[in-house]
Design an enzyme around this catalytic site. Structure first.
Site, mmCIF file in Angstrom:
data_model
loop_
_atom_site.group_PDB
_atom_site.id
_atom_site.type_symbol
_atom_site.label_atom_id
_atom_site.label_comp_id
_atom_site.label_asym_id
_atom_site.label_seq_id
_atom_site.Cartn_x
_atom_site.Cartn_y
_atom_site.Cartn_z
ATOM 1 N N THR A 13 0.831 -1.212 0.000
ATOM 2 C CA THR A 13 0.000 0.000 0.000
ATOM 3 C C THR A 13 0.865 1.261 0.000
ATOM 4 O O THR A 13 0.761 2.108 -0.901
ATOM 5 C CB THR A 13 -0.925 0.004 1.239
ATOM 6 O OG1 THR A 13 -1.692 -1.185 1.239
ATOM 7 C CG2 THR A 13 -1.848 1.203 1.241
ATOM 8 N N ALA A 43 12.571 -3.833 -3.904
ATOM 9 C CA ALA A 43 12.537 -5.219 -3.415
ATOM 10 C C ALA A 43 11.143 -5.528 -2.898
ATOM 11 O O ALA A 43 10.571 -4.741 -2.141
ATOM 12 C CB ALA A 43 13.553 -5.402 -2.294
ATOM 13 N N GLY A 187 -7.083 -0.823 2.679
ATOM 14 C CA GLY A 187 -5.626 -0.722 2.923
ATOM 15 C C GLY A 187 -5.283 0.110 4.145
ATOM 16 O O GLY A 187 -4.134 0.496 4.332
ATOM 17 N N LYS A 205 2.350 5.159 18.100
ATOM 18 C CA LYS A 205 2.453 6.543 17.613
ATOM 19 C C LYS A 205 2.549 7.544 18.770
ATOM 20 O O LYS A 205 3.332 8.491 18.714
ATOM 21 C CB LYS A 205 1.254 6.860 16.713
ATOM 22 C CG LYS A 205 1.252 6.022 15.431
ATOM 23 C CD LYS A 205 -0.087 6.087 14.727
ATOM 24 C CE LYS A 205 -0.095 5.294 13.445
ATOM 25 N NZ LYS A 205 -1.442 5.077 12.906
HETATM 26 P P1 NDP Z 1 1.702 -3.847 2.877
HETATM 27 O O1 NDP Z 1 1.512 -5.203 3.489
HETATM 28 O O2 NDP Z 1 0.656 -3.339 1.978
HETATM 29 O O3 NDP Z 1 3.099 -3.804 2.089
HETATM 30 C C1 NDP Z 1 4.269 -4.444 2.527
HETATM 31 C C2 NDP Z 1 4.944 -5.022 1.310
HETATM 32 O O4 NDP Z 1 6.211 -5.533 1.692
HETATM 33 C C3 NDP Z 1 4.157 -6.185 0.699
HETATM 34 O O5 NDP Z 1 4.150 -6.075 -0.690
HETATM 35 C C4 NDP Z 1 4.944 -7.397 1.194
HETATM 36 O O6 NDP Z 1 4.810 -8.517 0.366
HETATM 37 C C5 NDP Z 1 6.348 -6.864 1.160
HETATM 38 N N1 NDP Z 1 7.253 -7.615 1.995
HETATM 39 C C6 NDP Z 1 7.021 -8.164 3.221
HETATM 40 N N2 NDP Z 1 8.134 -8.772 3.677
HETATM 41 C C7 NDP Z 1 9.075 -8.638 2.729
HETATM 42 C C8 NDP Z 1 10.431 -9.043 2.618
HETATM 43 N N3 NDP Z 1 11.040 -9.727 3.585
HETATM 44 N N4 NDP Z 1 11.101 -8.716 1.494
HETATM 45 C C9 NDP Z 1 10.523 -8.026 0.501
HETATM 46 N N5 NDP Z 1 9.223 -7.596 0.557
HETATM 47 C C10 NDP Z 1 8.523 -7.899 1.656
HETATM 48 O O7 NDP Z 1 1.955 -2.852 4.091
HETATM 49 P P2 NDP Z 1 1.699 -1.279 4.107
HETATM 50 O O8 NDP Z 1 2.197 -0.670 2.875
HETATM 51 O O9 NDP Z 1 0.305 -1.025 4.535
HETATM 52 O O10 NDP Z 1 2.600 -0.854 5.362
HETATM 53 C C11 NDP Z 1 3.999 -0.734 5.249
HETATM 54 C C12 NDP Z 1 4.524 -0.009 6.474
HETATM 55 O O11 NDP Z 1 3.946 1.281 6.536
HETATM 56 C C13 NDP Z 1 4.180 -0.675 7.813
HETATM 57 O O12 NDP Z 1 5.223 -0.452 8.710
HETATM 58 C C14 NDP Z 1 2.936 0.081 8.253
HETATM 59 O O13 NDP Z 1 2.738 0.043 9.645
HETATM 60 C C15 NDP Z 1 3.276 1.466 7.794
HETATM 61 N N6 NDP Z 1 2.164 2.355 7.563
HETATM 62 C C16 NDP Z 1 1.091 1.966 6.820
HETATM 63 C C17 NDP Z 1 0.076 2.847 6.534
HETATM 64 C C18 NDP Z 1 -1.095 2.459 5.691
HETATM 65 O O14 NDP Z 1 -1.980 3.305 5.488
HETATM 66 N N7 NDP Z 1 -1.167 1.228 5.169
HETATM 67 C C19 NDP Z 1 0.128 4.234 7.008
HETATM 68 C C20 NDP Z 1 1.303 4.563 7.783
HETATM 69 C C21 NDP Z 1 2.282 3.646 8.043
HETATM 70 P P3 NDP Z 1 3.641 -9.599 0.719
HETATM 71 O O15 NDP Z 1 2.375 -8.896 0.407
HETATM 72 O O16 NDP Z 1 3.962 -10.727 -0.175
HETATM 73 O O17 NDP Z 1 3.785 -9.902 2.175
HETATM 74 N N1 HSE Z 2 -3.293 1.022 10.399
HETATM 75 C C1 HSE Z 2 -2.940 2.387 10.577
HETATM 76 C C2 HSE Z 2 -4.201 3.204 10.800
HETATM 77 C C3 HSE Z 2 -2.214 2.877 9.354
HETATM 78 O O1 HSE Z 2 -5.300 2.687 10.574
HETATM 79 O O2 HSE Z 2 -4.100 4.341 11.233
HETATM 80 C C4 HSE Z 2 -1.636 4.257 9.526
HETATM 81 O O3 HSE Z 2 -0.593 4.273 10.429
#
Ligand code: NDP
Ligand code: HSE
Length: 437
Positions: A13, A43, A187, A205
């Site tokens: 995401t 990656a 997401g 947070k």
């Molecule tokens: P997602 O699960 O959507 O994305 C993570 C990606 O990383 C996936 O594509 C996953 O693949 C891949 N991945 C996992 N492990 C590995 C690895 N060892 N090597 C390579 N790729 C890997 O997560 P988000 O984008 O939602 O979140 C990412 C970070 O951002 C987290 O720390 C989250 O807490 C933070 N965050 C998220 C927010 C949101 O709105 N979603 C907002 C603010 C912070 P696979 O799907 O195959 O596991």
């Molecule tokens: N899961 C978190 C939320 C993503 O819903 O606020 C943003 O950090």
């Protein structure tokens, strides 16, 4: 000037949102940064997904460790999440002299001290705007914009998923489970949504913000956490009738006894701006001694809003990377050798007001018994409402208390629940007026 080369770990995401923002606004971003910022490596475990985004100039791999050791990469962007592999990758990137941008609040709340120390040792930057409140630049505001102030307290709606659930339950009467499923599809939710609904994500947070606001170490093990899973539609409705909204609030406050650090459902007067923050939106109120209360509002989760913060960090790092490390803004706002040892106080010592809901048998003398117990604990009642009796001749009594100490209210509740006329458990929800004084 040569472009800054970025290695992006995780194209889920936030990774895809970051990539899209960086690509779409490339010209504006380069004009601001003074250099081009280009992703040269991606990656992800899912190579096909990564390849659909990447053009021929971007190297795609499923081995994130290959990115963090690659000599061509200047900045590693960690968007994988979790506290195991992500930690190894970040430490390895630092060891290899890379600056790091991350959105990983879970990791920073638990291992921030170690990560920032490693970065200091190597003279590299760890930037994390996206880790708190998604697209809202709250870290920048706390660390730089409010730097003249002695911060008094911070109150934030800092979990979009929980706020989305509470809003949908209140506005549309939808069930908890239905709304949680929607948040996952959109997401917003964490990989493990328990983090959202049990308040853990908000606790990560508020822990980070507390450290930045008060110049104390990051202490996730000291935060009191209560989620929204026990909240009922009934309490949301009763609160509304009394002129309050229930929000999952992260709160940190400087008091004479120490620092309060807590996350729990909270009644907030509905006329406060923050009480009207709905859906996935986040808001943070920061009270400084000079500026008074300031409010920061925006999307707290989602691909591009969070990508906006990640890209802002990329620009910041690009601008700052040539500066002498001694003259950069400290990661946690205060100089690392000048942190304060002010303790985080236990929840028992926290002072706040309370909403109490008691189900009692409808007969004379009940109120007198309850009032006596509260008076004995030195708890004074601010407001009281008795609802219509149920078919079983039970009535709900709602009480709002004035400020008291958590330990006192807990002791009083134990005694109230022992009264034969009280049926079931007393519901206790904390109440914050969030006044600007
Ligand atoms: P997602 O699960 O959507 O994305 C993570 C990606 O990383 C996936 O594509 C996953 O693949 C891949 N991945 C996992 N492990 C590995 C690895 N060892 N090597 C390579 N790729 C890997 O997560 P988000 O984008 O939602 O979140 C990412 C970070 O951002 C987290 O720390 C989250 O807490 C933070 N965050 C998220 C927010 C949101 O709105 N979603 C907002 C603010 C912070 P696979 O799907 O195959 O596991
Ligand atoms: N899961 C978190 C939320 C993503 O819903 O606020 C943003 O950090």
């Amino acid at each position: 000037m040569n472009p800054i080369k970025v290695g992006l770990l995780g194209i889920g995401t936030v990774g895809s949102g970051t990539f899209a923002v960086l690509k779409r606004n490339q010209t504006e971003i380069s004009r601001r940064a003074g250099r081009d910022i280009v992703v040269t490596m991606i990656a992800d475990r899912d190579l096909d997904k990564a390849r659909t985004l990447a053009d021929d100039n971007i190297q795609v791999t499923d081995d994130a460790f290959a990115v963090v050791v690659d000599p061509d990469i200047d900045i590693v962007v960690e968007l994988i999440g979790g506290v195991t592999v992500a930690k190894d990758l970040i430490l390895k990137a630092i060891e290899n002299g890379k600056h790091v941008v991350t959105a990983n609040k879970a990791l920073l709340a638990s291992s921030g001290t170690e990560i920032f120390a490693a970065a200091r040792e190597k003279g590299v930057i760890v930037a994390f705007e996206a880790a708190v409140a998604g697209g809202i630049p709250i870290i920048k505001a706390l660390r730089e914009g409010l730097t003249a102030n002695r911060i008094e307290w911070i109150a934030g709606i800092i979990n979009g998923t929980a706020n989305f659930i509470l809003s949908e339950m209140r506005e549309k009467g939808q069930s908890f489970e239905t709304v949680l499923e929607q948040a996952k599809l959109l997401g917003y939710a964490e990989a493990d949504p328990t983090f959202d609904i049990e308040g853990i994500d908000a606790a990560h947070k508020i822990t980070i913000m507390s450290a930045i606001a008060f110049g104390i170490p990051v202490q996730f093990d000291k935060v009191y956490v209560e989620g929204i899973t026990q909240l009922t539609g009934e309490d949301i409705r009763y609160a509304e009738e009394l002129g309050y909204r229930i929000k999952l609030l992260g709160m940190t406050k400087r008091t004479k006894k120490g620092i309060e650090l807590r996350v729990h459902p909270t009644l907030i007067p509905s006329q406060r701006l923050i009480a009207n923050v709905e859906g996935v939106m986040n808001a943070v109120v920061v009270k400084g001694d000079a500026v008074g209360a300031t409010l920061y509002y925006g999307a707290g989760a989602g691909a591009e809003p969070t990508g906006s913060s990640v890209v802002a960090d990329l620009v910041d790092v690009t601008r700052m990377q040539t500066a002498d490390p001694m003259h950069r803004v400290p990661s946690l706002a205060f100089q690392p050798d000048l942190l304060s040892s002010t303790p985080v106080i236990s929840m028992d010592e926290v002072e706040t007001a309370y909403y109490l809901r008691l189900r009692v048998i409808d007969k004379p003398g009940v109120l007198a018994d309850i009032s006596r117990i509260l008076a004995q604990s030195d708890i004074s009642i601010n407001a009281m409402v008795q609802k219509e009796p149920t078919a079983e001749d039970n009535v709900d009594i709602i009480m709002l208390t004035h400020l008291t100490i958590e330990k006192r209210i807990n002791e009083a509740i134990v005694d109230i629940e022992k009264l034969p006329v009280v049926t079931g458990h007393v519901v206790r929800i904390r109440l914050e007026e969030l006044k600007n004084d």
